[in-house]
Motif scaffolding. Structure first.
Motif, PDB file in Angstrom:
ATOM      1  N   VAL A 107     -80.021  26.823  19.532  1.00 14.79           N
ATOM      2  CA  VAL A 107     -79.864  25.493  18.937  1.00 14.79           C
ATOM      3  C   VAL A 107     -80.878  24.545  19.564  1.00 14.79           C
ATOM      4  N   GLU A 108     -81.696  23.918  18.730  1.00 17.10           N
ATOM      5  CA  GLU A 108     -82.649  22.932  19.229  1.00 17.10           C
ATOM      6  C   GLU A 108     -81.989  21.584  19.458  1.00 17.10           C
ATOM      7  N   GLU A 109     -81.069  21.237  18.550  1.00 18.27           N
ATOM      8  CA  GLU A 109     -80.464  19.903  18.622  1.00 18.27           C
ATOM      9  C   GLU A 109     -79.161  19.914  17.831  1.00 18.27           C
ATOM     10  N   MET A 110     -78.179  19.158  18.333  1.00 19.64           N
ATOM     11  CA  MET A 110     -76.908  19.024  17.615  1.00 19.64           C
ATOM     12  C   MET A 110     -76.474  17.572  17.678  1.00 19.64           C
ATOM     13  N   ASN A 111     -76.016  17.030  16.551  1.00 18.54           N
ATOM     14  CA  ASN A 111     -75.597  15.628  16.485  1.00 18.54           C
ATOM     15  C   ASN A 111     -74.313  15.506  15.675  1.00 18.54           C
ATOM     16  N   VAL A 112     -73.507  14.527  16.050  1.00 18.16           N
ATOM     17  CA  VAL A 112     -72.221  14.290  15.393  1.00 18.16           C
ATOM     18  C   VAL A 112     -72.190  12.853  14.895  1.00 18.16           C
ATOM     19  N   CYS A 113     -71.803  12.669  13.620  1.00 18.08           N
ATOM     20  CA  CYS A 113     -71.723  11.333  13.031  1.00 18.08           C
ATOM     21  C   CYS A 113     -70.411  10.657  13.401  1.00 18.08           C
ATOM     22  N   ASP A 114     -70.520   9.387  13.781  1.00 23.23           N
ATOM     23  CA  ASP A 114     -69.336   8.578  14.071  1.00 23.23           C
ATOM     24  C   ASP A 114     -69.091   7.563  12.962  1.00 23.23           C
ATOM     25  N   ASN A 115     -69.675   7.818  11.775  1.00 26.75           N
ATOM     26  CA  ASN A 115     -69.474   6.924  10.630  1.00 26.75           C
ATOM     27  C   ASN A 115     -68.071   7.077  10.062  1.00 26.75           C
ATOM     28  N   LEU A 116     -67.696   6.129   9.191  1.00 29.64           N
ATOM     29  CA  LEU A 116     -66.387   6.172   8.532  1.00 29.64           C
ATOM     30  C   LEU A 116     -66.486   6.462   7.040  1.00 29.64           C
ATOM     31  N   GLY A 117     -67.674   6.348   6.460  1.00 26.02           N
ATOM     32  CA  GLY A 117     -67.845   6.640   5.039  1.00 26.02           C
ATOM     33  C   GLY A 117     -67.545   8.097   4.736  1.00 26.02           C
ATOM     34  N   ASP A 118     -66.974   8.372   3.575  1.00 28.65           N
ATOM     35  CA  ASP A 118     -66.521   9.725   3.230  1.00 28.65           C
ATOM     36  C   ASP A 118     -67.627  10.759   3.307  1.00 28.65           C
ATOM     37  N   HIS A 119     -68.860  10.383   2.985  1.00 29.13           N
ATOM     38  CA  HIS A 119     -69.956  11.361   2.933  1.00 29.13           C
ATOM     39  C   HIS A 119     -70.538  11.660   4.309  1.00 29.13           C
ATOM     40  N   LEU A 120     -70.130  10.895   5.344  1.00 28.95           N
ATOM     41  CA  LEU A 120     -70.675  11.116   6.683  1.00 28.95           C
ATOM     42  C   LEU A 120     -69.616  11.321   7.756  1.00 28.95           C
ATOM     43  N   VAL A 121     -68.381  10.908   7.503  1.00 26.65           N
ATOM     44  CA  VAL A 121     -67.372  10.895   8.558  1.00 26.65           C
ATOM     45  C   VAL A 121     -67.151  12.294   9.131  1.00 26.65           C
ATOM     46  N   GLY A 122     -67.322  12.418  10.443  1.00 25.69           N
ATOM     47  CA  GLY A 122     -67.067  13.675  11.128  1.00 25.69           C
ATOM     48  C   GLY A 122     -68.082  14.769  10.881  1.00 25.69           C
ATOM     49  N   ASN A 123     -69.211  14.455  10.249  1.00 23.24           N
ATOM     50  CA  ASN A 123     -70.213  15.492   9.992  1.00 23.24           C
ATOM     51  C   ASN A 123     -70.911  15.903  11.288  1.00 23.24           C
ATOM     52  N   VAL A 124     -71.133  17.208  11.431  1.00 23.19           N
ATOM     53  CA  VAL A 124     -71.862  17.750  12.578  1.00 23.19           C
ATOM     54  C   VAL A 124     -73.139  18.400  12.053  1.00 23.19           C
TER      55      VAL A 124
END
Length: 239
Positions: A107-124
């Motif tokens: 894995v080069e990089e991993m990021n987690v979204c802290d947004n609340l919108g349905d299309h981004l919430v909890g995306n890794v």
């Protein structure tokens, strides 16, 4: 400019995706990014778009922020301390990161979204070093579960997270809050970052040292063979 009926057709041409656009009425429509280039009436033109082979996968809505979910029985939000929040997040991040590396590849990089919108919430978003590892991960993960929920994984075109993330959020100035359409990337602790990414640097150094040892061994073997051939020539009187 009057209205027009446009028809879009996608097809492949070698390693490229071809977008063909047809116009059915006599209007002026730009056909390139240059405003001075136009085409008139009943025409077709094609744009060649390179087919992407992403290294990045998206695990959709997989992270559950306890500060967003924790509520008391009367509907009021219960308190989750910042320390508890960071510990929970670090445990989640380490578990997913380690699983990705052990089962699918580096894995080069991993990021987690802290947004609340349905299309981004909890995306890794996990960016692998090799494209084939990303493809293998997507195929396998869509048959797996996490925290009693099915995993929904897909390839993502995102490779440069600096361009996709919200700069104002990083400076603490985003006025759109959790519903911003740019990524709000949740940071892990410094200790965990050093542990996870330091482990990778150690592997790289180990591989580099191993290659150096193999190279030195080959050089020694080559010199030994040359010396042996030289001695054999001297004994036989040959050059």
């Amino acid at each position: 400019m009057s209205s027009a009926n446009l028809r879009f057709t996608f097809s492949t041409r070698g390693s490229e995706l071809c977008l063909t656009t047809s116009c059915e009425v006599g209007v002026v429509i730009p056909i390139t990014d240059q405003p001075s280039t136009f085409s008139r009436c009943s025409v077709s033109w094609s744009h060649l778009i390179p087919l992407l082979s992403p290294q990045t996968i998206a695990l959709l809505n997989i992270y559950r922020n306890p500060q967003n979910n924790a509520q008391s029985a009367d509907g009021l939000r219960s308190a989750v301390s910042d320390v508890e929040m960071q510990e929970h997040y670090d445990e989640f991040f380490e578990e997913v990161f380690t699983e990705m590396e052990e089962k699918y590849g580096e894995v080069e990089e991993m990021n987690v979204c802290d947004n609340l919108g349905d299309h981004l919430v909890g995306n890794v978003y996990v960016k692998f070093r090799r494209e084939e590892d990303a493809e293998k991960a997507v195929m396998d993960l869509n048959n797996r579960w996490f925290n009693a929920q099915p995993i929904h994984a897909e390839l993502s075109p995102v490779t440069d997270f600096r361009e996709a993330c919200c700069r104002q959020y990083e400076m603490g100035e985003c006025t759109r809050g959790g519903f911003c359409n740019f990524m709000h990337l949740k940071p892990i602790s410094r200790e965990l970052r050093r542990e996870l990414y330091g482990r990778r640097r150690k592997r790289h150094r180990s591989r580099s040292r191993s290659r150096e040892r193999r190279s030195r061994s080959r050089d020694r073997g080559r010199r030994d063979r040359e010396r042996k051939r030289s001695r054999d020539r001297e004994r036989s009187g040959r050059f």
